[in-house]
Structures are given as C-alpha cells and as structure tokens.
Design a protein around this motif. Structure first.
Motif, PDB file in Angstrom:
ATOM      1  N   GLN A 148       1.020  -1.059   0.078  1.00  0.00           N
ATOM      2  CA  GLN A 148       0.033  -0.289   0.218  1.00  0.00           C
ATOM      3  C   GLN A 148       1.015   1.557   0.197  1.00  0.00           C
ATOM      4  O   GLN A 148       0.428   2.573  -0.469  1.00  0.00           O
ATOM      5  N   LYS A 151       2.490   2.538  -3.506  1.00  0.00           N
ATOM      6  CA  LYS A 151       1.305   3.574  -4.376  1.00  0.00           C
ATOM      7  C   LYS A 151       1.000   4.641  -3.950  1.00  0.00           C
ATOM      8  O   LYS A 151       0.927   5.524  -4.866  1.00  0.00           O
ATOM      9  N   ASN A 152       1.669   4.660  -2.738  1.00  0.00           N
ATOM     10  CA  ASN A 152       1.826   6.118  -1.724  1.00  0.00           C
ATOM     11  C   ASN A 152       3.161   7.287  -2.399  1.00  0.00           C
ATOM     12  O   ASN A 152       2.556   8.398  -2.621  1.00  0.00           O
ATOM     13  N   LYS A 218       3.012   8.236 -14.704  1.00  0.00           N
ATOM     14  CA  LYS A 218       1.454   8.325 -14.358  1.00  0.00           C
ATOM     15  C   LYS A 218       1.108   7.027 -14.888  1.00  0.00           C
ATOM     16  O   LYS A 218      -0.161   6.757 -14.631  1.00  0.00           O
ATOM     17  N   GLU A 221       1.221   4.553 -12.086  1.00  0.00           N
ATOM     18  CA  GLU A 221       0.181   5.669 -11.397  1.00  0.00           C
ATOM     19  C   GLU A 221      -1.521   4.742 -11.665  1.00  0.00           C
ATOM     20  O   GLU A 221      -1.923   4.317 -10.859  1.00  0.00           O
ATOM     21  N   ARG A 222      -1.265   4.349 -13.484  1.00  0.00           N
ATOM     22  CA  ARG A 222      -3.064   4.389 -13.512  1.00  0.00           C
ATOM     23  C   ARG A 222      -2.738   3.057 -13.191  1.00  0.00           C
ATOM     24  O   ARG A 222      -4.266   1.883 -12.913  1.00  0.00           O
ATOM     25  N   ARG A 225      -3.788   2.335  -9.780  1.00  0.00           N
ATOM     26  CA  ARG A 225      -5.300   2.445  -9.287  1.00  0.00           C
ATOM     27  C   ARG A 225      -6.203   1.560 -10.231  1.00  0.00           C
ATOM     28  O   ARG A 225      -6.978   1.228  -9.725  1.00  0.00           O
ATOM     29  N   SER A 227      -5.496  -1.831 -10.144  1.00  0.00           N
ATOM     30  CA  SER A 227      -4.970  -2.793  -9.991  1.00  0.00           C
ATOM     31  C   SER A 227      -6.056  -2.453  -8.350  1.00  0.00           C
ATOM     32  O   SER A 227      -6.790  -3.653  -7.719  1.00  0.00           O
ATOM     33  N   ASP A 228      -6.299  -1.656  -8.083  1.00  0.00           N
ATOM     34  CA  ASP A 228      -7.105  -1.327  -7.049  1.00  0.00           C
ATOM     35  C   ASP A 228      -9.041  -1.876  -7.393  1.00  0.00           C
ATOM     36  O   ASP A 228      -9.343  -1.652  -5.881  1.00  0.00           O
ATOM     37  N   LYS A 229      -8.799  -1.905  -8.660  1.00  0.00           N
ATOM     38  CA  LYS A 229     -10.625  -1.694  -8.760  1.00  0.00           C
ATOM     39  C   LYS A 229     -10.700  -3.539  -8.978  1.00  0.00           C
ATOM     40  O   LYS A 229     -11.854  -3.197  -9.726  1.00  0.00           O
TER      41      LYS A 229
END
Length: 230
Positions: A148, A151-152, A218, A221-222, A225, A227-229
């Motif tokens: 986690q 990602k930050n 970027k 990051e995409r 994000r 993978s989180d969905k």
C-alpha cells in the motif's frame, strides 16, 4: 530569424551534434545509475528508520538520521565538490563514477524520507488487522503495509527522479562533459550570435527527458489504480 538560423546550423553541423549527443549520454548515464544507487540506499535507510529495537538497531537509526540531516541540509554542489576534490582524488579514477556516487548518495536521503513517509501514511488499522490474523510484524509490514505504501510513494519518488536529472547539470562545474557543458562549448567560439541557441536546444533535451519520466510515472500510477478496482 537569427535564432532559427542558429538552430538549423547547430543540427546541420556534425561536430555540434556529436557534442550534444556525448553530453546527453553522460547526463543519462549519471542519472540512471545514480537513481539506482539512490533507490537502493533509500530503501535500506527507510527500513532502518522504521525498525524498532534497541542496541544495534538504535545505533543504526541514529546513523541514518545523521546521514539524512547532513545530505538534505547541504547543497548538492558542495557534496559533488567534496567527492570530486577530496574523497575520490585517485589518479585515473573515473569522473563519471564520482558523479554517480555523489548523486546516488544525495538521492538516497530524499528517497528514504519518501519511502518512510509512505509507510507511515498507511493506516495503523492495516497493521493491527495483520497482527490480528496472526502475522508477525515483519510479515505484516512486507505483505500488507509496503504494497500500500508503494502506491503512495510513486509520485514522490518520480519527482525525485526528475529533480535528479536536472541536478546533474552541475557536473559541468567540475569540468565534466554533460549537456550543460556541451551547450557552453558550442555557444563559445562559433558564429552564433549568443549562447541562446545551444542553451535552448539543451533545454529541449531536458524537457524531453522529464516528459518521458512524467509519462512513465503516470502510466505506473494508472496501472496501480486499475489494480485497486479489480
């Protein structure tokens, strides 16, 4: 009109293009290898800072805090001068290696703080949940907190990489041939009206590198994000 004429002259002159490409090569070599060293040092220092314990761990944390304070509190140019003129003064020692080490050590301090901040930004409830499942502190950190935290810290580390690329321009201060030095040499002793043409062209080189890094960050990051969905 003279500006565009100068640009055409620069790109049509083999000697000038060779100098620019040689400078670009040096800039990229220093940036890439310094970034690798900085990331390696940053990860080690960050984990040393968040590791709890007495004895050796406490001493190691103290050393890491001093390292971060000194590196972040002194100019990069001064650190490069110390490396170049004081530490690595051996005859025949590669200048590029000196610069890579200097920039790598400097970058490591900033990366360490970015990673440490990213780990601490993860909600404490995640750690407590891992411990409640019977995981020890190390497994909880590596399996739950660190994924986690990554990602930050991606944006912050990306910014550090961009800053690193731009900071490498100061190697010309110790006589190394990078993009900045190439622009200086091309701008002197030719029939161009001023340094504006080579400096502008070199600025475009830096902009291209920074844009490529920004685009890559970027994209990462995409993907994270997305993978989180799932």
């Amino acid at each position: 009109m003279n500006f565009f004429k100068g640009v055409i002259e620069l790109f049509s002159t083999q000697k000038y293009m060779f100098q620019l490409l040689e400078g670009l090569k040096m800039t990229l070599v220093i940036s890439v290898f310094a970034a690798i060293i900085g990331l390696f040092i940053g990860v080690l220092v960050a984990f040393a800072l968040i590791t709890k314990g007495n004895g050796f761990s406490r001493i190691l944390r103290g050393i890491c805090k001093v390292y971060i304070t000194v590196i972040r509190g002194t100019p990069m140019a001064l650190q490069l001068f110390i490396m170049y003129y004081v530490i690595f003064t051996f005859r025949g020692f590669p200048e590029a290696v000196t610069a890579i080490i200097a920039f790598g050590i400097n970058s490591g301090a900033y990366v360490a703080e970015n990673i440490r901040g990213g780990i601490l930004s993860v909600d404490i409830g995640q750690t407590e949940a891992g411990r409640a499942l019977g995981l020890n502190s190390r497994v909880t950190l590596m399996k739950i907190v660190v994924p986690q935290a990554i990602k930050n810290v991606i944006p912050a580390i990306g910014n550090e990489l961009i800053a690193l690329v731009k900071e490498t321009s100061i190697v010309s201060m110790v006589g190394m041939f990078d993009l900045a030095m190439a622009a200086k040499i091309i701008g002197s002793g030719n029939n161009m009206a001023s340094y504006i043409v080579p400096m502008s062209v070199v600025a475009l080189f830096y902009l291209a590198i920074v844009y490529a890094l920004t685009f890559g960050i970027k994209m990462i990051e995409r993907r994270l994000r997305a993978s989180d969905k799932r």
